[in-house]
Write a protein that holds these residues in place. Sequence first.
Motif, PDB file in Angstrom:
ATOM      1  N   TRP A  49      39.025  44.502  32.641  1.00 32.58           N
ATOM      2  CA  TRP A  49      40.340  43.873  32.634  1.00 32.58           C
ATOM      3  C   TRP A  49      41.380  44.772  31.983  1.00 32.58           C
ATOM      4  CZ3 TRP A  49      42.855  43.172  28.092  1.00 32.58           C
ATOM      5  CH2 TRP A  49      42.104  43.136  26.912  1.00 32.58           C
ATOM      6  N   SER A  52      41.668  47.661  35.042  1.00 29.48           N
ATOM      7  CA  SER A  52      41.639  47.352  36.470  1.00 29.48           C
ATOM      8  C   SER A  52      42.539  46.173  36.862  1.00 29.48           C
ATOM      9  CB  SER A  52      40.200  47.058  36.910  1.00 29.48           C
ATOM     10  OG  SER A  52      39.336  48.125  36.586  1.00 29.48           O
ATOM     11  N   ALA A  53      42.883  45.315  35.893  1.00 26.39           N
ATOM     12  CA  ALA A  53      43.743  44.170  36.200  1.00 26.39           C
ATOM     13  C   ALA A  53      45.208  44.576  36.082  1.00 26.39           C
ATOM     14  CB  ALA A  53      43.442  43.008  35.258  1.00 26.39           C
ATOM     15  N   THR A  54      46.051  44.027  36.971  1.00 30.02           N
ATOM     16  CA  THR A  54      47.485  44.324  36.944  1.00 30.02           C
ATOM     17  C   THR A  54      48.260  43.070  36.573  1.00 30.02           C
ATOM     18  OG1 THR A  54      47.626  43.858  39.323  1.00 30.02           O
ATOM     19  CG2 THR A  54      47.282  46.139  38.671  1.00 30.02           C
ATOM     20  N   GLU A  56      50.617  39.937  36.511  1.00 34.09           N
ATOM     21  CA  GLU A  56      50.988  39.050  37.619  1.00 34.09           C
ATOM     22  C   GLU A  56      51.373  37.698  37.035  1.00 34.09           C
ATOM     23  OE1 GLU A  56      48.719  37.112  41.490  1.00 34.09           O
ATOM     24  OE2 GLU A  56      48.167  39.148  40.849  1.00 34.09           O
ATOM     25  N   ILE A  64      43.941  34.901  37.539  1.00 35.73           N
ATOM     26  CA  ILE A  64      44.368  36.224  37.994  1.00 35.73           C
ATOM     27  C   ILE A  64      43.233  37.228  37.847  1.00 35.73           C
ATOM     28  CG2 ILE A  64      45.968  38.126  37.550  1.00 35.73           C
ATOM     29  CD1 ILE A  64      48.016  36.017  36.657  1.00 35.73           C
ATOM     30  N   ALA A  67      40.654  36.647  40.556  1.00 35.94           N
ATOM     31  CA  ALA A  67      41.054  37.135  41.876  1.00 35.94           C
ATOM     32  C   ALA A  67      41.024  38.657  41.952  1.00 35.94           C
ATOM     33  CB  ALA A  67      42.450  36.607  42.221  1.00 35.94           C
ATOM     34  N   GLN A  68      41.446  39.309  40.864  1.00 33.76           N
ATOM     35  CA  GLN A  68      41.562  40.767  40.903  1.00 33.76           C
ATOM     36  C   GLN A  68      40.251  41.480  40.599  1.00 33.76           C
ATOM     37  OE1 GLN A  68      44.771  42.249  38.497  1.00 33.76           O
ATOM     38  NE2 GLN A  68      46.315  40.980  39.506  1.00 33.76           N
ATOM     39  N   LEU A  69      39.366  40.862  39.829  1.00 32.43           N
ATOM     40  CA  LEU A  69      38.145  41.555  39.415  1.00 32.43           C
ATOM     41  C   LEU A  69      36.874  40.869  39.900  1.00 32.43           C
ATOM     42  CD1 LEU A  69      39.015  42.591  35.742  1.00 32.43           C
ATOM     43  CD2 LEU A  69      39.532  43.761  37.879  1.00 32.43           C
ATOM     44  N   LYS A  72      36.324  40.791  43.648  1.00 24.31           N
ATOM     45  CA  LYS A  72      36.151  42.114  44.242  1.00 24.31           C
ATOM     46  C   LYS A  72      34.872  42.804  43.778  1.00 24.31           C
ATOM     47  CE  LYS A  72      41.131  42.911  44.731  1.00 24.31           C
ATOM     48  NZ  LYS A  72      42.284  43.761  44.327  1.00 24.31           N
TER      49      LYS A  72
END
Length: 431
Positions: A49, A52-54, A56, A64, A67-69, A72
């Motif tokens: 996190w 790799s997390a942006t 939002e 969030i 969804a992002q990590l 995927k």
Amino acid sequence: MTFPATVVSVMIASPGDVRAARDATHDALNRWNDANARNRGIMLLPLRWETSATPETGAHPQDIVNAQLVDKADIVIALFGSRIGAATPKALSGTIEEIEGAHAAGKPVHVYFSDAPLPNDVDTTQVDALRKFKSEFQKRGLYGAFTNEEELKGKVWHVIETDLAKLDVVRASSETSSSKFDVSLEVVGEVYGFVADSSELTDYVTRTATRMKSDCSASTTSSSFSAPSAQPLLDRRSPQMFVKQVEDWEANALLTPTAGLHSLVAQISPPIVFRIINNTKTSLKEVRLDVRLNPPLVALDWRPGGQDFRLYPECPKAWGGDSFLAPDLRLSPQISPSPASGVRIETESPAAMSVDIARLHSAQTATTRDDDVVLVLFAETSDGIPEVIQANWTLAAGDVHDVLHGSVDIPVVIRDLRDPLGPILRGEIGS
């Protein structure tokens, strides 16, 4: 130089109190890439996190991250220390929500709990919640434990290899077909599994370190009130430097107690030999064979039997043993041995070896020397030693785009070291 690769995303999930363990897991993934990515056409992508997390808006932070990590990720490795983490609207903590989400999606999830001593400022509420979760999780499946970061790295490497096999991950396609590239590998020899009592090894290390520091203290104290002792005064090291050397050695030796036996087992274990057989109709040049075995396998340089050996040869010389009167070997010229072909040990543990062959003609078999490397493992009981070990290998050639990969089984021979080493470790006879 670029190369095609299949990317496998590995999420590192945890509360914020295990930063060192997160870094160790990330490092283990990077080391796997260094050893395997090009040859196997597979690249591990760590997801954290922090990196790799942006940022939002419009949803709960945990949603969030999911969804992002989590969504995927192909594999999830979860780590716990003394905290369970902050609660979310859906779970006791964000890490637990990530575990549950990945598990529900059918992804491999590996959960590890630290066995290290709790910090002095521990939050008892967090500890109690974590212990309850650990107890409940045990009813659902297996979890792992680690006492330090180096142990965790080995376990991460092992689960990655297991997951890649279960997920049936294949290397990215290259420009040419491998149908005409046919090389096989045979292993002549055995892995030697040694039964050793780690508690006796640990006691030996602690007792030796205590005795060495005591000898130094007694010598320096007595020389303050009586005639100076010549031997300690001639030592190149100050008492403080000597004690620091002993303490550093003790700390490293206690991390992997069986490492002190490497000098011995390298003499009493017959070496292994690799036979690389070229079934291709043409010659191959610049052939590179890489062989990997999962922890706890150890690769050691073979040594002829009958040589002197020491338990824990890295142990510093006794106080007074590094005398000014002795030749200064550190200043003497060193002649580097000429490079020799054969099996090269890349890392001792996890065992990683390589063989380079300038040219391998069609229908030719290249056999490595029989004095290069031994493969060993250690366990507390014979029940902890398998009958067969699987070695994974990859082979590439300079004039072929594809990389071959396969596996070969190596039988294991068990040797019990507890009876012959017990008296030495307990100090009943000299080592």
